[in-house]
Write a protein that holds these residues in place. Structure first.
Motif, PDB file in Angstrom:
ATOM      1  N   ILE A  60     -64.217   7.365   2.561  1.00 43.40           N
ATOM      2  CA  ILE A  60     -65.428   6.770   2.267  1.00 43.40           C
ATOM      3  C   ILE A  60     -65.407   5.105   2.807  1.00 43.40           C
ATOM      4  CG2 ILE A  60     -67.152   5.890   0.678  1.00 43.40           C
ATOM      5  CD1 ILE A  60     -66.382   8.183  -1.305  1.00 43.40           C
ATOM      6  N   LEU A  61     -64.418   4.627   2.472  1.00 37.20           N
ATOM      7  CA  LEU A  61     -64.250   3.133   2.984  1.00 37.20           C
ATOM      8  C   LEU A  61     -64.372   3.017   4.525  1.00 37.20           C
ATOM      9  CD1 LEU A  61     -62.131   1.529   0.392  1.00 37.20           C
ATOM     10  CD2 LEU A  61     -64.502   1.197   0.611  1.00 37.20           C
ATOM     11  N   THR A  62     -63.706   3.884   5.232  1.00 40.48           N
ATOM     12  CA  THR A  62     -63.427   3.808   6.606  1.00 40.48           C
ATOM     13  C   THR A  62     -64.918   4.086   7.405  1.00 40.48           C
ATOM     14  OG1 THR A  62     -62.756   6.300   6.888  1.00 40.48           O
ATOM     15  CG2 THR A  62     -61.054   4.661   6.759  1.00 40.48           C
ATOM     16  N   LYS A  63     -65.827   4.673   6.756  1.00 41.50           N
ATOM     17  CA  LYS A  63     -67.202   4.853   7.093  1.00 41.50           C
ATOM     18  C   LYS A  63     -67.886   3.319   7.312  1.00 41.50           C
ATOM     19  CE  LYS A  63     -67.471   9.546   5.864  1.00 41.50           C
ATOM     20  NZ  LYS A  63     -68.225  10.613   5.096  1.00 41.50           N
ATOM     21  N   PRO A  67     -60.460   0.182  10.115  1.00 42.78           N
ATOM     22  CA  PRO A  67     -59.230   0.332   9.467  1.00 42.78           C
ATOM     23  C   PRO A  67     -58.415  -0.916   9.343  1.00 42.78           C
ATOM     24  CG  PRO A  67     -59.573   2.028  11.087  1.00 42.78           C
ATOM     25  CD  PRO A  67     -60.744   1.179  11.036  1.00 42.78           C
ATOM     26  N   ASN A  68     -58.427  -1.896  10.129  1.00 42.08           N
ATOM     27  CA  ASN A  68     -57.818  -3.127  10.220  1.00 42.08           C
ATOM     28  C   ASN A  68     -57.955  -4.111   8.907  1.00 42.08           C
ATOM     29  OD1 ASN A  68     -59.918  -3.711  11.590  1.00 42.08           O
ATOM     30  ND2 ASN A  68     -59.264  -5.571  12.695  1.00 42.08           N
ATOM     31  N   ILE A  69     -59.436  -4.022   8.784  1.00 38.79           N
ATOM     32  CA  ILE A  69     -59.954  -5.002   7.638  1.00 38.79           C
ATOM     33  C   ILE A  69     -59.240  -4.158   6.316  1.00 38.79           C
ATOM     34  CG2 ILE A  69     -61.783  -5.342   6.337  1.00 38.79           C
ATOM     35  CD1 ILE A  69     -63.451  -5.827   8.919  1.00 38.79           C
ATOM     36  N   LEU A  70     -59.364  -2.682   6.084  1.00 35.49           N
ATOM     37  CA  LEU A  70     -58.704  -2.162   5.223  1.00 35.49           C
ATOM     38  C   LEU A  70     -57.196  -2.371   4.947  1.00 35.49           C
ATOM     39  CD1 LEU A  70     -60.599   1.355   5.366  1.00 35.49           C
ATOM     40  CD2 LEU A  70     -61.029  -0.549   3.834  1.00 35.49           C
ATOM     41  N   LYS A  71     -56.502  -2.252   5.908  1.00 34.79           N
ATOM     42  CA  LYS A  71     -55.084  -2.743   5.599  1.00 34.79           C
ATOM     43  C   LYS A  71     -54.897  -4.169   5.474  1.00 34.79           C
ATOM     44  CE  LYS A  71     -51.099  -2.551   8.748  1.00 34.79           C
ATOM     45  NZ  LYS A  71     -50.813  -2.323  10.319  1.00 34.79           N
TER      46      LYS A  71
END
Length: 90
Positions: A60-63, A67-71
């Protein structure tokens, strides 16, 4: 692609869980309970559910976030958690 993801995920989670507080808690429960199978099934089910929630939340978050912000966010969250745990031990 499936097998590569499966093997990399297995290796990372297996190594991350070795000596983790979850494993230590499971060992403690195994020493106190009469049903080792019950402890195994309970711990396994909990890990499966936690992993499922992680996969769904990550999907859900990758939508909404790259990805670099999530990492980077996950790294910062781990650092904050570590600092909080160190401070709370006093």
């Amino acid at each position: 692609m499936f097998w590569e993801s499966l093997l990399v995920t297995f290796g990372m989670v297996f190594l991350a869980e070795l000596g983790d507080k979850t494993q230590l808690a499971t060992m403690l429960l195994a020493t106190q309970k009469k049903s080792l199978l019950g402890v195994f099934i309970g711990a396994s089910t909990a890990l499966i559910l936690a992993s499922f929630l992680g996969v769904m939340l990550g999907n859900i978050l990758t939508k909404y976030l790259p990805p670099n912000i999530l990492k980077n966010g996950a790294g910062v969250a781990f650092i904050i958690l570590g600092v909080v745990l160190l401070i709370s031990q006093k």
